[in-house]
Write a protein that holds these residues in place. Structure first.
Motif, mmCIF file in Angstrom:
data_model
loop_
_atom_site.group_PDB
_atom_site.id
_atom_site.type_symbol
_atom_site.label_atom_id
_atom_site.label_comp_id
_atom_site.label_asym_id
_atom_site.label_seq_id
_atom_site.Cartn_x
_atom_site.Cartn_y
_atom_site.Cartn_z
ATOM 1 N N ILE A 3 29.800 45.558 49.395
ATOM 2 C CA ILE A 3 28.879 44.585 49.031
ATOM 3 C C ILE A 3 29.666 44.318 47.457
ATOM 4 O O ILE A 3 30.444 44.624 47.113
ATOM 5 C CB ILE A 3 27.673 45.139 48.538
ATOM 6 N N GLY A 4 29.388 42.960 47.230
ATOM 7 C CA GLY A 4 29.512 42.307 45.778
ATOM 8 C C GLY A 4 28.382 42.164 45.098
ATOM 9 O O GLY A 4 27.447 41.459 45.696
ATOM 10 N N ILE A 5 28.379 42.436 43.931
ATOM 11 C CA ILE A 5 27.163 42.195 43.070
ATOM 12 C C ILE A 5 27.502 41.118 42.013
ATOM 13 O O ILE A 5 28.446 41.185 41.234
ATOM 14 C CB ILE A 5 26.905 43.233 42.316
ATOM 15 N N ILE A 6 26.899 39.921 42.064
ATOM 16 C CA ILE A 6 27.379 38.777 41.082
ATOM 17 C C ILE A 6 25.906 38.673 39.996
ATOM 18 O O ILE A 6 25.085 38.228 40.431
ATOM 19 C CB ILE A 6 27.192 37.388 42.030
ATOM 20 N N GLY A 7 26.367 39.066 38.809
ATOM 21 C CA GLY A 7 25.232 38.970 37.862
ATOM 22 C C GLY A 7 25.086 40.520 37.520
ATOM 23 O O GLY A 7 24.215 41.305 38.479
ATOM 24 N N TRP A 38 33.119 44.731 44.691
ATOM 25 C CA TRP A 38 33.349 43.915 43.252
ATOM 26 C C TRP A 38 31.918 44.072 42.387
ATOM 27 O O TRP A 38 31.063 43.942 43.095
ATOM 28 C CB TRP A 38 33.520 42.397 43.610
ATOM 29 N N ILE A 39 32.254 43.613 41.149
ATOM 30 C CA ILE A 39 31.002 43.127 40.382
ATOM 31 C C ILE A 39 31.487 42.231 39.594
ATOM 32 O O ILE A 39 32.487 41.877 39.134
ATOM 33 C CB ILE A 39 30.214 44.358 39.519
ATOM 34 N N CYS A 40 30.624 41.198 39.308
ATOM 35 C CA CYS A 40 31.151 39.774 38.666
ATOM 36 C C CYS A 40 29.990 39.708 37.553
ATOM 37 O O CYS A 40 28.775 39.800 37.734
ATOM 38 C CB CYS A 40 31.120 38.734 39.638
ATOM 39 N N ASP A 41 30.407 39.382 36.441
ATOM 40 C CA ASP A 41 29.688 39.040 35.245
ATOM 41 C C ASP A 41 30.632 38.159 34.087
ATOM 42 O O ASP A 41 31.635 38.251 34.327
ATOM 43 C CB ASP A 41 28.850 40.531 34.599
ATOM 44 N N LEU A 42 29.845 37.575 33.303
ATOM 45 C CA LEU A 42 30.562 36.796 32.219
ATOM 46 C C LEU A 42 30.849 37.840 31.178
ATOM 47 O O LEU A 42 31.805 37.435 30.208
ATOM 48 C CB LEU A 42 29.662 35.789 31.621
ATOM 49 N N LYS A 43 30.251 38.927 31.179
ATOM 50 C CA LYS A 43 30.605 39.895 30.352
ATOM 51 C C LYS A 43 31.212 41.216 30.567
ATOM 52 O O LYS A 43 30.967 41.716 31.496
ATOM 53 C CB LYS A 43 29.329 40.379 29.526
ATOM 54 N N GLU A 44 32.440 41.169 30.142
ATOM 55 C CA GLU A 44 33.573 42.383 30.564
ATOM 56 C C GLU A 44 32.863 43.822 30.085
ATOM 57 O O GLU A 44 33.132 44.821 30.878
ATOM 58 C CB GLU A 44 34.825 42.428 29.803
ATOM 59 N N TYR A 52 34.205 49.742 37.910
ATOM 60 C CA TYR A 52 34.232 48.950 39.228
ATOM 61 C C TYR A 52 35.401 47.888 39.139
ATOM 62 O O TYR A 52 35.842 47.572 38.175
ATOM 63 C CB TYR A 52 32.798 48.343 39.596
ATOM 64 N N ARG A 53 35.798 47.521 40.405
ATOM 65 C CA ARG A 53 36.489 46.199 40.405
ATOM 66 C C ARG A 53 35.638 45.143 39.968
ATOM 67 O O ARG A 53 34.582 44.762 40.605
ATOM 68 C CB ARG A 53 36.891 46.095 41.900
ATOM 69 N N PHE A 54 36.260 44.291 38.698
ATOM 70 C CA PHE A 54 35.578 43.599 37.924
ATOM 71 C C PHE A 54 36.063 42.272 37.872
ATOM 72 O O PHE A 54 37.491 42.103 37.861
ATOM 73 C CB PHE A 54 35.473 44.020 36.534
ATOM 74 N N THR A 55 35.333 41.155 38.206
ATOM 75 C CA THR A 55 36.036 39.963 37.678
ATOM 76 C C THR A 55 34.846 38.765 37.106
ATOM 77 O O THR A 55 33.643 39.199 36.964
ATOM 78 C CB THR A 55 36.107 39.237 39.120
#
Length: 317
Positions: A3-7, A38-44, A52-55
């Motif tokens: 899975i990938g989490i966006i936000g 993956w996890i994705c957010d505008l804040k590192e 986690y693998r971050f973008t």
């Protein structure tokens, strides 16, 4: 399941927390291991502790062919709409708690899911941690449902509860904001828009027809005065912001408005940030669902439940 989490805000953080604390039980119920690719957010900073693998770029997740399911938790109906479309077009399943997106763009989103033979689930979009969506869709479909009504916005319900204690609307809103129950801009909550999003989705699940949002009649609580609340108390009644959907031979009608309810009404006892949902069926009679409508872990619990449905349930679209 990859899975990938966006936000990764309040709810996204709750999803990560629950997966960390309850992974063994969750994977047992789902039937396979869950890998957060993956996890994705505008804040590192959201990735400092768990690494986690971050973008910062959600396209990285959309392009990863190994990711099977995307959890969208950014809100809104612009960027989130693009994410939803690209997710479904790429053959990935979608989990979202974004009622605004689905109520306004759902026709296209649900069609894309169907056309691409993928699944979309949204338990967390309607009543937070209260599993009303699955129960209504899977448990009442043969009951000849004719009406659904409920208190679907904890912020407004909390404000009205405080006004019963003698607060003015302005003071009750301020207290709700200071306690984290209301946003700095509470427009969607107090104007009834959030409730309209949710009752629209419940209506869709029961009757398989998404009503154009502009055709829903909406009235909020922001014009209710302390004096009106006090007058209602004298009569043994309370104001509640209620969303209702009714199906008749003339079609489906949906409206949201503050209503006076008495002690004989089950919604009378739904206080503070809690939600209550009733359905009325020709064959089933009345059912009632009650629980917290928001919060990081309750909503995260609903999202985890959707992971189970991705693996083990038929699509809702």
């Amino acid at each position: 399941m990859k899975i990938g989490i966006i936000g990764v805000g309040t709810v996204g953080g709750g999803v990560l927390e629950l997966l960390d604390k309850e992974r063994k039980n969750i994977e047992k119920r789902v039937g396979e291991k869950i890998e957060i690719s993956w996890i994705c957010d505008l804040k590192e900073s959201v990735n400092r502790e768990q690494n986690y693998r971050f973008t910062k770029n959600y396209e990285d997740i959309l392009k990863d062919e190994s990711v099977e399911t995307i959890i969208e938790l950014i809100g809104g109906n612009t960027t989130a709409f693009h994410i939803a479309k690209e997710t479904l077009k790429s053959g990935k399943n979608l989990i979202t708690a974004n009622k605004y997106l689905l109520a306004t763009k759902g026709k296209e989103i649900f069609k894309l899911a169907k056309d691409n033979s993928v699944k979309i689930f949204f338990e967390g979009a309607v009543a937070g941690g209260t599993p009303a969506v699955s129960s209504i869709y899977e448990g009442t479909f043969s009951g000849g449902i004719k009406k659904i009504r409920g208190i679907l916005n904890g912020t407004s319900n909390y404000i009205l509860s405080k006004m019963e204690e003698g607060y003015t609307y302005e003071k009750a809103l301020s207290v709700a904001q200071s306690n984290g129950y209301a946003e700095l801009d509470p427009t969607f909550d107090v104007k009834g828009i959030d409730t309209a999003h949710k009752i629209s989705l419940l209506s869709y699940l029961v009757w398989d027809e998404l009503i154009d949002f502009e055709n829903i009649k909406i009235e909020g609580i922001d014009k209710i005065t302390k004096e009106e609340v006090e007058a209602a108390k004298v009569l043994g009644k309370r104001y509640k912001l209620i969303g209702e959907a009714v199906k008749s031979k003339d079609g489906i009608k949906i409206y949201v408005k503050p209503s006076l309810v008495g002690e004989e009404d089950q919604l009378y006892g739904v206080k503070d940030v809690y939600n209550g949902i009733e359905s009325y069926g020709e064959h089933l009679g009345e059912t009632f669902f009650y629980g917290k409508g928001a919060g990081a872990l309750p909503t995260a619990n609903a999202i985890i439940a959707d992971l189970y449905k991705i693996k083990n349930s038929n699509a809702w679209n």
